[in-house]
Enzyme design. Structure first.
Site, PDB file in Angstrom:
ATOM      1  N   ASP A 134       0.852  -1.193   0.000  1.00 36.56           N
ATOM      2  CA  ASP A 134       0.000   0.000   0.000  1.00 36.56           C
ATOM      3  C   ASP A 134       0.889   1.244   0.000  1.00 36.56           C
ATOM      4  OD1 ASP A 134      -1.973   1.898   0.399  1.00 36.56           O
ATOM      5  OD2 ASP A 134      -2.080   1.541   2.569  1.00 36.56           O
TER       6      ASP A 134
ATOM      7  N   ASP B  45      -4.336   3.721   2.870  1.00 39.59           N
ATOM      8  CA  ASP B  45      -5.740   3.319   3.076  1.00 39.59           C
ATOM      9  C   ASP B  45      -5.859   1.847   3.475  1.00 39.59           C
ATOM     10  OD1 ASP B  45      -5.165   2.020   0.727  1.00 39.59           O
ATOM     11  OD2 ASP B  45      -6.914   2.750  -0.384  1.00 39.59           O
TER      12      ASP B  45
ATOM     13  N   ASP C 215      -1.813  -1.309  -3.772  1.00 38.84           N
ATOM     14  CA  ASP C 215      -2.155  -0.579  -4.992  1.00 38.84           C
ATOM     15  C   ASP C 215      -1.082  -0.747  -6.062  1.00 38.84           C
ATOM     16  OD1 ASP C 215      -0.143   1.326  -4.105  1.00 38.84           O
ATOM     17  OD2 ASP C 215      -1.673   2.089  -2.722  1.00 38.84           O
TER      18      ASP C 215
ATOM     19  N   ASP D 276      -9.987 -17.379 -15.459  1.00 36.12           N
ATOM     20  CA  ASP D 276     -10.779 -17.789 -14.309  1.00 36.12           C
ATOM     21  C   ASP D 276     -11.857 -18.812 -14.690  1.00 36.12           C
ATOM     22  OD1 ASP D 276     -11.241 -17.046 -11.465  1.00 36.12           O
ATOM     23  OD2 ASP D 276     -13.234 -16.490 -12.200  1.00 36.12           O
TER      24      ASP D 276
ATOM     25  N   HIS E 149      -4.229 -17.630  -4.380  1.00 33.82           N
ATOM     26  CA  HIS E 149      -5.129 -16.810  -3.572  1.00 33.82           C
ATOM     27  C   HIS E 149      -6.368 -17.573  -3.090  1.00 33.82           C
ATOM     28  CE1 HIS E 149      -6.641 -16.910  -7.583  1.00 33.82           C
ATOM     29  NE2 HIS E 149      -7.812 -16.443  -7.171  1.00 33.82           N
TER      30      HIS E 149
HETATM   31  C1  GLC Z   1     -11.851 -18.476  -9.256  1.00 32.22           C
HETATM   32  C2  GLC Z   1     -10.990 -17.483  -8.521  1.00 32.22           C
HETATM   33  C3  GLC Z   1     -11.599 -17.200  -7.207  1.00 32.22           C
HETATM   34  C4  GLC Z   1     -12.963 -16.578  -7.436  1.00 32.22           C
HETATM   35  C5  GLC Z   1     -13.822 -17.456  -8.329  1.00 32.22           C
HETATM   36  C6  GLC Z   1     -14.976 -16.683  -8.872  1.00 32.22           C
HETATM   37  O1  GLC Z   1     -11.896 -19.697  -8.639  1.00 32.22           O
HETATM   38  O2  GLC Z   1      -9.676 -17.948  -8.441  1.00 32.22           O
HETATM   39  O3  GLC Z   1     -10.810 -16.362  -6.399  1.00 32.22           O
HETATM   40  O4  GLC Z   1     -13.602 -16.384  -6.225  1.00 32.22           O
HETATM   41  O5  GLC Z   1     -13.124 -17.935  -9.444  1.00 32.22           O
HETATM   42  O6  GLC Z   1     -14.553 -15.752  -9.814  1.00 32.22           O
END
Ligand code: GLC
Length: 566
Positions: A25, A29, A33, A204, A333
């Site tokens: 950051d 905030d 970023d 995704d 993530h």
């Molecule tokens: C994928 C992403 C995840 C997200 C999901 C919906 O699995 O990696 O973080 O929540 O798709 O977009």
């Protein structure tokens, strides 16, 4: 020559994934970023990695931290502006780093203009951008949703007396790929980013874009195995080929699909070079290893076995032996920190197991993907209180447990290993307040172990740190093409403590020995022919050279070694 041996930058590159919200950051905030990323580019370059994958940075109301996009061609305000983005891209290029963005096109946000229009009336020109089920046809056939408190993927809208489909949260309506206008909008948007100079997309939940849109009733014997009814629809490969032909093939870029529900027998349908669809994908087999059968987030009650871990990797390696290309990752993530999950984050074993896992990822075939903080051995945060969790997935599953009178305590215990927030805590830069991530209040709590050596500053100056081992190991991979393209062969298949394999490319042969045990182990490798073994790297003390006649390898807890064989 085998197709899999054809040299490509995306096969030889090492990917570093950044969750921008948690990286650095600069405004105070409490949210990371783009300027923060720019500030840290020298650090990233010095790791030796080549490609940066950014989780979504597009405009979004953040119901699912950017995976709910309200404008694909704008930047999330908390992250900065398009000028910041352009600067970041050009700074990366100056350093010879490539950038891969997240492509989230199974769904968008309910605040996207398309959906705002679509829900206005049944005649609206955008109506057919989404999946609507008119209420006069009765209640729609059951479909399960990932992030819905009631697990219902259909949401009723009064204005037009109809339900819309959302596989994820209510604020993530699924786009209707069957509509050619939708596809064209998406291809135009991808072209916009490629023309700016980005180097690829991570796609995704890509198998979800095509589904059976007659929405048949789920069969009676339906067993919770939802993917076949939800994804991999009849037009999936037609769409991917169209996307390739209209957009991807025009640029020198890489693609990697998030291939939830894709099994080995269908892998090459996506990444066989001759089919012209994608370059790579992430399979989900490893991620299911420590979960209850058919459950994405419920931890398995017994301990996963090393033989199972080996079997998964060996099976996937075999798929890409001739064609296609794999991707190697141990966390991201959505999945907890690798050292906590596949290694051992206790004080005694943290260093060896974190570096052993680095050795593993960097000595397997397939492009390695590292997740920010993995290079310094960041661990699961294991929050005790529901108030500390920020992820819609944990929060909504918690609500549903409460609504159904379930065991809340057991749920929190489960989340300490399973929650996605374990992997989303701020990057640990230094011993300064909030680990140097922000001068404000971080959007999610920092893992307190930044004070105990798990931070960049302390590790950078320490020759024997996890970070510096990572850099050495990156170097070893880059100096030895055999570790990138060489054939993989598993040894000691049934051993539950040692993962051993060779990599072979023409005359070059390497032996990799990895301990997944807290005990000291001795092994012999009678099945292997060699005269001498010269040590390339080890995360613990070891002999520089071994000769075959005394080749009893005694391996320390979580030790990793790579030998060059002759
Ligand atoms: C994928 C992403 C995840 C997200 C999901 C919906 O699995 O990696 O973080 O929540 O798709 O977009």
């Amino acid at each position: 020559m085998k197709k899999s041996l054809e040299r490509q930058w995306w096969k030889e590159g090492i990917v570093y994934q950044i969750y921008p919200r948690s990286f650095q950051d600069t405004t105070g905030d409490g949210v990371g970023d783009i300027r923060g990323i720019i500030q840290r580019l020298d650090y990233i370059k010095n790791l030796g990695v080549d490609i940066i994958w950014l989780n979504p940075i597009y405009k979004s109301p953040n119901d699912d931290n950017g995976y709910d996009i309200s404008d694909y061609q704008n930047i999330m305000e908390e992250f900065g502006t398009m000028e910041d983005f352009d600067l970041m891209l050009s700074e990366m290029k100056k350093l010879g780093l490539r950038m891969v963005m997240d492509l989230v096109v199974n769904h968008c946000s309910d605040e996207h203009q398309w959906f705002v229009e679509s829900k206005k009336s049944r005649e609206n020109p955008y109506r057919d951008y989404f999946h609507w089920w008119p209420a006069e046809n009765g209640t729609p056939p059951e479909r399960w949703s990932f992030f819905d408190v009631a697990s219902n993927a259909w949401k009723y809208e009064k204005e037009t007396d109809a339900y819309y489909l959302h596989y994820f949260s209510q604020k993530q309506p699924d786009l209707k790929w069957e509509n050619p206008k939708v596809r064209q909008e998406i291809y135009d948007m991808m072209t916009f980013w490629f023309d700016k100079g980005i180097d690829g997309f991570r796609m995704d939940v890509i198998p979800f874009i095509s589904k059976d849109i007659s929405f048949p009733e789920l069969p009676k014997e339906y067993n919770g195995e939802f993917i076949p009814y939800y994804a991999n629809g009849p037009k999936l490969h037609e769409y991917l080929r169209e996307m390739n032909q209209k957009v991807l093939s025009k640029y020198d870029i890489m693609t990697v699909g998030e291939a939830i529900g894709v099994s080995v027998d269908r892998a090459l349908d996506f990444v066989d070079d001759d089919r012209k669809e994608l370059n790579m994908f992430f399979h989900f087999d490893l991620l299911a290893l420590d979960r209850e059968e058919g459950e994405t987030f419920k931890m398995r009650s017994d301990q996963w076995k090393l033989t199972e871990f080996k079997e998964i990797h060996s099976k996937w390696d075999a798929v890409f032996a001739e064609k296609g290309w794999g991707s190697m990752f141990l966390n991201n993530h959505d999945f907890p920190r690798s050292v906590s999950r596949w290694g051992n984050d206790s004080t005694a074993h943290w260093y060896n197991s974190a570096t052993m896992l680095h050795t593993f990822l960097l000595s397997m075939k397939g492009t390695p993907y590292f997740y920010y903080g993995e290079e310094i051995g960041m661990t699961n945060v294991r929050f005790n209180n529901i108030e500390d969790y920020k992820d819609i997935n944990t929060i909504n599953r918690y609500k549903s447990i409460v609504d159904n009178g379930g065991d809340v305590k057991a749920f929190i215990e489960n989340e300490k290993d399973a929650s996605r927030d374990n992997a989303r805590t701020p990057m640990q830069w230094s011993v300064a307040a909030n680990a140097g991530f922000t001068t404000g209040k971080p959007w999610i709590k920092v893992n307190e172990n930044y004070k105990e050596g798990i931070n960049v500053d302390s590790q950078i100056s320490d020759k024997s740190s996890v970070l510096n081992y990572f850099r050495r190991m990156v170097d070893v991979r880059k100096q030895n093409l055999v570790l990138i393209y060489g054939d993989y062969q598993l040894l000691l298949k049934d051993n539950e403590e040692i993962y051993a394999y060779t990599r072979t490319l023409d005359e070059d042969r390497c032996l990799v020995l990895l301990s997944f045990s807290t005990k000291k182990i001795s092994i012999t490798l009678d099945e292997l022919n060699f005269e001498t073994a010269k040590l390339l790297i080890s995360n613990d003390e070891d002999h520089a050279v071994r000769v075959k006649k005394d080749a009893v390898f005694s391996i320390k807890p979580y030790q990793a070694m790579i030998y060059k064989l002759s």
